[in-house]
Write a protein that holds these residues in place. Sequence first.
Motif, PDB file in Angstrom:
ATOM      1  N   VAL A  51       0.849  -1.188   0.000  1.00  0.00           N
ATOM      2  CA  VAL A  51       0.000   0.000   0.000  1.00  0.00           C
ATOM      3  C   VAL A  51       0.885   1.238   0.000  1.00  0.00           C
ATOM      4  O   VAL A  51       1.699   1.421   0.900  1.00  0.00           O
ATOM      5  CB  VAL A  51      -0.927   0.031   1.237  1.00  0.00           C
ATOM      6  CG1 VAL A  51      -1.767   1.293   1.261  1.00  0.00           C
ATOM      7  CG2 VAL A  51      -1.794  -1.214   1.293  1.00  0.00           C
ATOM      8  N   ARG A  52       0.727   2.073  -1.022  1.00  0.00           N
ATOM      9  CA  ARG A  52       1.395   3.373  -1.080  1.00  0.00           C
ATOM     10  C   ARG A  52       0.296   4.420  -1.118  1.00  0.00           C
ATOM     11  O   ARG A  52      -0.552   4.400  -2.012  1.00  0.00           O
ATOM     12  CB  ARG A  52       2.258   3.505  -2.322  1.00  0.00           C
ATOM     13  CG  ARG A  52       3.492   2.650  -2.303  1.00  0.00           C
ATOM     14  CD  ARG A  52       4.339   2.907  -3.557  1.00  0.00           C
ATOM     15  NE  ARG A  52       5.545   2.140  -3.516  1.00  0.00           N
ATOM     16  CZ  ARG A  52       6.672   2.542  -2.931  1.00  0.00           C
ATOM     17  NH1 ARG A  52       6.729   3.716  -2.364  1.00  0.00           N
ATOM     18  NH2 ARG A  52       7.735   1.774  -2.930  1.00  0.00           N
ATOM     19  N   ALA A  53       0.311   5.307  -0.133  1.00  0.00           N
ATOM     20  CA  ALA A  53      -0.707   6.349  -0.058  1.00  0.00           C
ATOM     21  C   ALA A  53      -0.039   7.710  -0.152  1.00  0.00           C
ATOM     22  O   ALA A  53       0.964   7.970   0.524  1.00  0.00           O
ATOM     23  CB  ALA A  53      -1.486   6.227   1.245  1.00  0.00           C
ATOM     24  N   TYR A  54      -0.584   8.543  -0.996  1.00  0.00           N
ATOM     25  CA  TYR A  54      -0.068   9.890  -1.224  1.00  0.00           C
ATOM     26  C   TYR A  54      -1.132  10.875  -0.743  1.00  0.00           C
ATOM     27  O   TYR A  54      -2.262  10.857  -1.230  1.00  0.00           O
ATOM     28  CB  TYR A  54       0.231  10.103  -2.712  1.00  0.00           C
ATOM     29  CG  TYR A  54       1.285   9.158  -3.226  1.00  0.00           C
ATOM     30  CD1 TYR A  54       2.617   9.545  -3.272  1.00  0.00           C
ATOM     31  CD2 TYR A  54       0.960   7.877  -3.659  1.00  0.00           C
ATOM     32  CE1 TYR A  54       3.599   8.670  -3.736  1.00  0.00           C
ATOM     33  CE2 TYR A  54       1.928   7.001  -4.126  1.00  0.00           C
ATOM     34  CZ  TYR A  54       3.242   7.409  -4.163  1.00  0.00           C
ATOM     35  OH  TYR A  54       4.210   6.548  -4.616  1.00  0.00           O
ATOM     36  N   PHE A  55      -0.749  11.724   0.199  1.00  0.00           N
ATOM     37  CA  PHE A  55      -1.674  12.671   0.822  1.00  0.00           C
ATOM     38  C   PHE A  55      -1.332  14.098   0.417  1.00  0.00           C
ATOM     39  O   PHE A  55      -0.188  14.405   0.086  1.00  0.00           O
ATOM     40  CB  PHE A  55      -1.610  12.535   2.351  1.00  0.00           C
ATOM     41  CG  PHE A  55      -2.022  11.179   2.835  1.00  0.00           C
ATOM     42  CD1 PHE A  55      -3.349  10.899   3.084  1.00  0.00           C
ATOM     43  CD2 PHE A  55      -1.083  10.188   3.027  1.00  0.00           C
ATOM     44  CE1 PHE A  55      -3.730   9.640   3.514  1.00  0.00           C
ATOM     45  CE2 PHE A  55      -1.451   8.924   3.464  1.00  0.00           C
ATOM     46  CZ  PHE A  55      -2.777   8.659   3.712  1.00  0.00           C
ATOM     47  N   ALA A  56      -2.324  14.972   0.480  1.00  0.00           N
ATOM     48  CA  ALA A  56      -2.132  16.372   0.107  1.00  0.00           C
ATOM     49  C   ALA A  56      -1.260  17.117   1.120  1.00  0.00           C
ATOM     50  O   ALA A  56      -0.608  18.103   0.777  1.00  0.00           O
ATOM     51  CB  ALA A  56      -3.473  17.075  -0.035  1.00  0.00           C
ATOM     52  N   THR A  57      -1.248  16.661   2.358  1.00  0.00           N
ATOM     53  CA  THR A  57      -0.447  17.299   3.404  1.00  0.00           C
ATOM     54  C   THR A  57       0.412  16.240   4.092  1.00  0.00           C
ATOM     55  O   THR A  57       0.295  15.048   3.813  1.00  0.00           O
ATOM     56  CB  THR A  57      -1.343  17.975   4.466  1.00  0.00           C
ATOM     57  OG1 THR A  57      -2.037  16.953   5.197  1.00  0.00           O
ATOM     58  CG2 THR A  57      -2.345  18.935   3.826  1.00  0.00           C
ATOM     59  N   LEU A  58       1.220  16.685   5.019  1.00  0.00           N
ATOM     60  CA  LEU A  58       2.044  15.752   5.795  1.00  0.00           C
ATOM     61  C   LEU A  58       1.314  15.198   7.018  1.00  0.00           C
ATOM     62  O   LEU A  58       1.912  14.503   7.831  1.00  0.00           O
ATOM     63  CB  LEU A  58       3.347  16.437   6.227  1.00  0.00           C
ATOM     64  CG  LEU A  58       4.336  16.720   5.094  1.00  0.00           C
ATOM     65  CD1 LEU A  58       5.530  17.514   5.614  1.00  0.00           C
ATOM     66  CD2 LEU A  58       4.807  15.439   4.433  1.00  0.00           C
ATOM     67  N   ALA A  59       0.032  15.472   7.139  1.00  0.00           N
ATOM     68  CA  ALA A  59      -0.769  14.954   8.250  1.00  0.00           C
ATOM     69  C   ALA A  59      -1.223  13.533   7.895  1.00  0.00           C
ATOM     70  O   ALA A  59      -2.350  13.305   7.465  1.00  0.00           O
ATOM     71  CB  ALA A  59      -1.967  15.854   8.502  1.00  0.00           C
ATOM     72  N   PHE A  60      -0.312  12.582   8.055  1.00  0.00           N
ATOM     73  CA  PHE A  60      -0.588  11.194   7.693  1.00  0.00           C
ATOM     74  C   PHE A  60      -1.435  10.513   8.772  1.00  0.00           C
ATOM     75  O   PHE A  60      -1.294  10.810   9.956  1.00  0.00           O
ATOM     76  CB  PHE A  60       0.705  10.403   7.526  1.00  0.00           C
ATOM     77  CG  PHE A  60       1.618  10.927   6.448  1.00  0.00           C
ATOM     78  CD1 PHE A  60       1.126  11.573   5.327  1.00  0.00           C
ATOM     79  CD2 PHE A  60       2.982  10.773   6.553  1.00  0.00           C
ATOM     80  CE1 PHE A  60       1.971  12.045   4.336  1.00  0.00           C
ATOM     81  CE2 PHE A  60       3.835  11.236   5.569  1.00  0.00           C
ATOM     82  CZ  PHE A  60       3.333  11.871   4.457  1.00  0.00           C
ATOM     83  N   PRO A  61      -2.270   9.548   8.386  1.00  0.00           N
ATOM     84  CA  PRO A  61      -3.058   8.813   9.374  1.00  0.00           C
ATOM     85  C   PRO A  61      -2.201   7.780  10.104  1.00  0.00           C
ATOM     86  O   PRO A  61      -1.046   7.548   9.749  1.00  0.00           O
ATOM     87  CB  PRO A  61      -4.128   8.123   8.526  1.00  0.00           C
ATOM     88  CG  PRO A  61      -3.480   7.932   7.214  1.00  0.00           C
ATOM     89  CD  PRO A  61      -2.573   9.125   7.022  1.00  0.00           C
ATOM     90  N   ASP A  62      -2.803   7.147  11.081  1.00  0.00           N
ATOM     91  CA  ASP A  62      -2.147   6.075  11.827  1.00  0.00           C
ATOM     92  C   ASP A  62      -1.845   4.916  10.865  1.00  0.00           C
ATOM     93  O   ASP A  62      -2.754   4.398  10.213  1.00  0.00           O
ATOM     94  CB  ASP A  62      -3.089   5.623  12.940  1.00  0.00           C
ATOM     95  CG  ASP A  62      -2.521   4.532  13.815  1.00  0.00           C
ATOM     96  OD1 ASP A  62      -1.745   3.691  13.311  1.00  0.00           O
ATOM     97  OD2 ASP A  62      -2.849   4.508  15.006  1.00  0.00           O
TER      98      ASP A  62
END
Length: 112
Positions: A51-62
Motif C-alpha cells: 500500500v502506497r498512499a499519497y496525501f495532500a499534506t504531511l498529516a498522515f493517518p495512523d
Amino acid sequence: MPSTKLSPNARIHWAVRAKLTRAARKAAYGAALVALASRRPPGWIKAKLEVRAYFATLAFPDPTNFPMSLKAVIDGIADSGIIADDKGLWPERPIFRKDKTNPRVELTITGE
C-alpha cells in the motif's frame, strides 16, 4: 482515498457505513477488472499487498489503522478473482508520501 468514515475508529451510523462500504467494494472490483485488462484472474491463494498512499499534506493517518480502512477495497479485489479469498491477502506496512496535486492510494498485489 478511502473515506475517513471507513476507518475502524469512525463512529457513524451503520447504514452510512454500509453504503460507503458497498461503493468502495464495487469501485475496487471495477478497478481490478481494468487492471487485469481482460486477462484471466490468477486466483492466488496467498498474496502480498503493498500500500502506497499519497496525501495532500504531511498529516498522515495512523499506519496501523489505515490498512483496515481498505477492507472493502480488499473485498472488491477478492470479488474480481485476483485472489481466491481476502484472508490470503497480507498487507505490508503502508508507505506514506506527500503529493499535494494528486492524493491517491496505489496498491500492488504480488502472488506467491
